[in-house]
Scaffold this motif. Sequence first.
Motif, PDB file in Angstrom:
ATOM      1  N   ARG A  28       0.828  -1.220   0.000  1.00  0.00           N
ATOM      2  CA  ARG A  28       0.000   0.000   0.000  1.00  0.00           C
ATOM      3  C   ARG A  28       0.855   1.261   0.000  1.00  0.00           C
ATOM      4  N   GLN A  29       2.146   1.131   0.271  1.00  0.00           N
ATOM      5  CA  GLN A  29       3.053   2.279   0.252  1.00  0.00           C
ATOM      6  C   GLN A  29       3.615   2.556  -1.146  1.00  0.00           C
ATOM      7  N   VAL A  30       3.360   1.677  -2.100  1.00  0.00           N
ATOM      8  CA  VAL A  30       3.911   1.821  -3.441  1.00  0.00           C
ATOM      9  C   VAL A  30       3.235   2.979  -4.173  1.00  0.00           C
ATOM     10  N   ARG A  31       4.028   3.745  -4.919  1.00  0.00           N
ATOM     11  CA  ARG A  31       3.490   4.881  -5.661  1.00  0.00           C
ATOM     12  C   ARG A  31       2.908   4.467  -7.001  1.00  0.00           C
ATOM     13  N   ARG A  32       3.673   3.727  -7.811  1.00  0.00           N
ATOM     14  CA  ARG A  32       3.226   3.293  -9.143  1.00  0.00           C
ATOM     15  C   ARG A  32       3.725   1.881  -9.407  1.00  0.00           C
ATOM     16  N   ILE A  33       2.973   1.160 -10.255  1.00  0.00           N
ATOM     17  CA  ILE A  33       3.300  -0.232 -10.570  1.00  0.00           C
ATOM     18  C   ILE A  33       3.265  -0.426 -12.078  1.00  0.00           C
ATOM     19  N   VAL A  34       4.284  -1.085 -12.606  1.00  0.00           N
ATOM     20  CA  VAL A  34       4.274  -1.573 -13.990  1.00  0.00           C
ATOM     21  C   VAL A  34       4.391  -3.090 -13.935  1.00  0.00           C
ATOM     22  N   THR A  35       3.483  -3.782 -14.604  1.00  0.00           N
ATOM     23  CA  THR A  35       3.580  -5.232 -14.702  1.00  0.00           C
ATOM     24  C   THR A  35       3.726  -5.623 -16.168  1.00  0.00           C
ATOM     25  N   VAL A  36       4.381  -6.756 -16.402  1.00  0.00           N
ATOM     26  CA  VAL A  36       4.567  -7.281 -17.751  1.00  0.00           C
ATOM     27  C   VAL A  36       4.134  -8.748 -17.759  1.00  0.00           C
ATOM     28  N   GLY A  37       3.118  -9.066 -18.554  1.00  0.00           N
ATOM     29  CA  GLY A  37       2.625 -10.433 -18.633  1.00  0.00           C
ATOM     30  C   GLY A  37       2.162 -10.973 -17.297  1.00  0.00           C
ATOM     31  N   ALA A  38       1.625 -10.120 -16.429  1.00  0.00           N
ATOM     32  CA  ALA A  38       1.325 -10.523 -15.051  1.00  0.00           C
ATOM     33  C   ALA A  38      -0.005 -11.250 -14.956  1.00  0.00           C
ATOM     34  N   GLN A  39       0.034 -12.437 -14.380  1.00  0.00           N
ATOM     35  CA  GLN A  39      -1.135 -13.286 -14.174  1.00  0.00           C
ATOM     36  C   GLN A  39      -0.751 -14.372 -13.178  1.00  0.00           C
ATOM     37  N   TYR A  40      -1.694 -15.299 -12.905  1.00  0.00           N
ATOM     38  CA  TYR A  40      -1.341 -16.338 -11.936  1.00  0.00           C
ATOM     39  C   TYR A  40      -1.670 -17.743 -12.439  1.00  0.00           C
ATOM     40  N   ALA A  41      -1.526 -17.958 -13.748  1.00  0.00           N
ATOM     41  CA  ALA A  41      -1.495 -19.306 -14.332  1.00  0.00           C
ATOM     42  C   ALA A  41      -2.770 -20.095 -14.121  1.00  0.00           C
ATOM     43  N   HIS A  42      -3.918 -19.475 -14.394  1.00  0.00           N
ATOM     44  CA  HIS A  42      -5.156 -20.247 -14.451  1.00  0.00           C
ATOM     45  C   HIS A  42      -5.301 -20.785 -15.872  1.00  0.00           C
ATOM     46  N   TRP A  43      -5.462 -22.077 -16.010  1.00  0.00           N
ATOM     47  CA  TRP A  43      -5.338 -22.720 -17.322  1.00  0.00           C
ATOM     48  C   TRP A  43      -6.372 -22.245 -18.329  1.00  0.00           C
ATOM     49  N   ARG A  44      -7.535 -21.837 -17.904  1.00  0.00           N
ATOM     50  CA  ARG A  44      -8.553 -21.398 -18.860  1.00  0.00           C
ATOM     51  C   ARG A  44      -8.155 -20.112 -19.584  1.00  0.00           C
ATOM     52  N   ASP A  45      -7.179 -19.396 -19.048  1.00  0.00           N
ATOM     53  CA  ASP A  45      -6.750 -18.140 -19.661  1.00  0.00           C
ATOM     54  C   ASP A  45      -5.642 -18.328 -20.691  1.00  0.00           C
ATOM     55  N   TYR A  46      -5.056 -19.501 -20.783  1.00  0.00           N
ATOM     56  CA  TYR A  46      -3.982 -19.717 -21.745  1.00  0.00           C
ATOM     57  C   TYR A  46      -4.490 -19.494 -23.170  1.00  0.00           C
ATOM     58  N   ALA A  47      -3.595 -19.067 -24.051  1.00  0.00           N
ATOM     59  CA  ALA A  47      -3.961 -18.890 -25.462  1.00  0.00           C
ATOM     60  C   ALA A  47      -4.501 -20.207 -26.012  1.00  0.00           C
ATOM     61  N   PRO A  48      -5.637 -20.204 -26.722  1.00  0.00           N
ATOM     62  CA  PRO A  48      -6.258 -21.458 -27.170  1.00  0.00           C
ATOM     63  C   PRO A  48      -5.324 -22.382 -27.930  1.00  0.00           C
ATOM     64  N   ALA A  49      -4.496 -21.833 -28.813  1.00  0.00           N
ATOM     65  CA  ALA A  49      -3.626 -22.689 -29.621  1.00  0.00           C
ATOM     66  C   ALA A  49      -2.561 -23.388 -28.779  1.00  0.00           C
ATOM     67  N   ALA A  50      -2.227 -22.799 -27.617  1.00  0.00           N
ATOM     68  CA  ALA A  50      -1.181 -23.374 -26.776  1.00  0.00           C
ATOM     69  C   ALA A  50      -1.732 -24.076 -25.547  1.00  0.00           C
ATOM     70  N   GLY A 116      -3.549   1.282  -3.656  1.00  0.00           N
ATOM     71  CA  GLY A 116      -4.113   2.348  -4.485  1.00  0.00           C
ATOM     72  C   GLY A 116      -3.208   2.815  -5.601  1.00  0.00           C
ATOM     73  N   ALA A 117      -2.028   2.221  -5.750  1.00  0.00           N
ATOM     74  CA  ALA A 117      -1.087   2.663  -6.775  1.00  0.00           C
ATOM     75  C   ALA A 117      -1.655   2.426  -8.169  1.00  0.00           C
ATOM     76  N   PRO A 118      -1.558   3.407  -9.071  1.00  0.00           N
ATOM     77  CA  PRO A 118      -1.983   3.165 -10.457  1.00  0.00           C
ATOM     78  C   PRO A 118      -1.091   2.104 -11.100  1.00  0.00           C
ATOM     79  N   ILE A 119      -1.686   1.305 -11.972  1.00  0.00           N
ATOM     80  CA  ILE A 119      -0.994   0.177 -12.585  1.00  0.00           C
ATOM     81  C   ILE A 119      -0.999   0.304 -14.100  1.00  0.00           C
ATOM     82  N   LEU A 120       0.178   0.156 -14.697  1.00  0.00           N
ATOM     83  CA  LEU A 120       0.296  -0.055 -16.131  1.00  0.00           C
ATOM     84  C   LEU A 120       0.573  -1.537 -16.326  1.00  0.00           C
ATOM     85  N   ALA A 121      -0.388  -2.256 -16.868  1.00  0.00           N
ATOM     86  CA  ALA A 121      -0.239  -3.691 -17.113  1.00  0.00           C
ATOM     87  C   ALA A 121       0.061  -3.890 -18.593  1.00  0.00           C
TER      88      ALA A 121
END
Length: 206
Positions: A28-50, A116-121
Motif C-alpha cells: 500500500r506504500q507503493v506509488r506506481r506499478i508496472v507489470t509485464v505479462g502478469a497473471q497467476y497461471a489459471h489454465w482457462r486463460d492460456y492462449a487457445p492454440a497453446a 491504491g497505486a496506479p498500474i500499467l499492465a
Amino acid sequence: MVRFPGRPVDVVAHSIGGFAVGLAPSARQVRRIVTVGAQYAHWRDYAPAARLPMLLRWHVAMPALARLLGYLPARRLGWMEDTPAGVARDWSRMAARFEHTLRDGAALPARFAAIGAPILAIGLEDDPFGTIPAIERLLAYYRASARTHLRLAPKDAGVAAIGHFAFFHERFRETLWPLARHWLETGALPAGAPGRIVPGGAARPG
C-alpha cells in the motif's frame, strides 16, 4: 534499514510477480506499478492454440516431476529456472480465484484492494500466458487502483516475436523499456506510445 528515506517506491513486476505484489502488506506504500505479462497461471486463460501443451506441461508434468524428484528440474528441460516442489505444485493447481487455491486465502482479496497505486499492465500479443483474460483476471483484484492494460504486438517493436519473457532483453532498451520508465516517472504513457489500450477496465474475476 531504510536506505532512501522520503523517496517514492515504484514496482516493476513480471508474470507471477504482478500477483506477488498484492500479497505484500507493505504494497500500500507503493506509488506506481508496472507489470509485464502478469497473471497467476489459471489454465482457462492460456492462449487457445497453446492450451493443451501448456496443460500437459504445467498441470501434469510439473507436479509429477516435483513429487518424484523433490523439485522441478526446469533448467535441464529448457523451461525456466529450477523450481522448489511446493512452488511447482501451487502453480499447477491455480483456480479461477486464487483465494480458493491458497491456504488461508480468504483474506487476500482485501489486501489487494488496499493498494491504491496506479498500474500499467503490459501484455504481449504473442504471450500464451499473458492473454487479455489472464491479465484482466489479476487486475480485477486491484480494485482501488487506476488500471491501464496496454497490449503490444511484436511489430510494435519491429521484431517477429517477444513472448512471455523477452520484454526485459537488452535489445528492447530503446523501444519497449522507455514505456515503463515514462510511466514510473509520470504516471502516464508517453505521447505516441505504440500498442492499444484494452477498453473497459478490469472485469470482476470469476
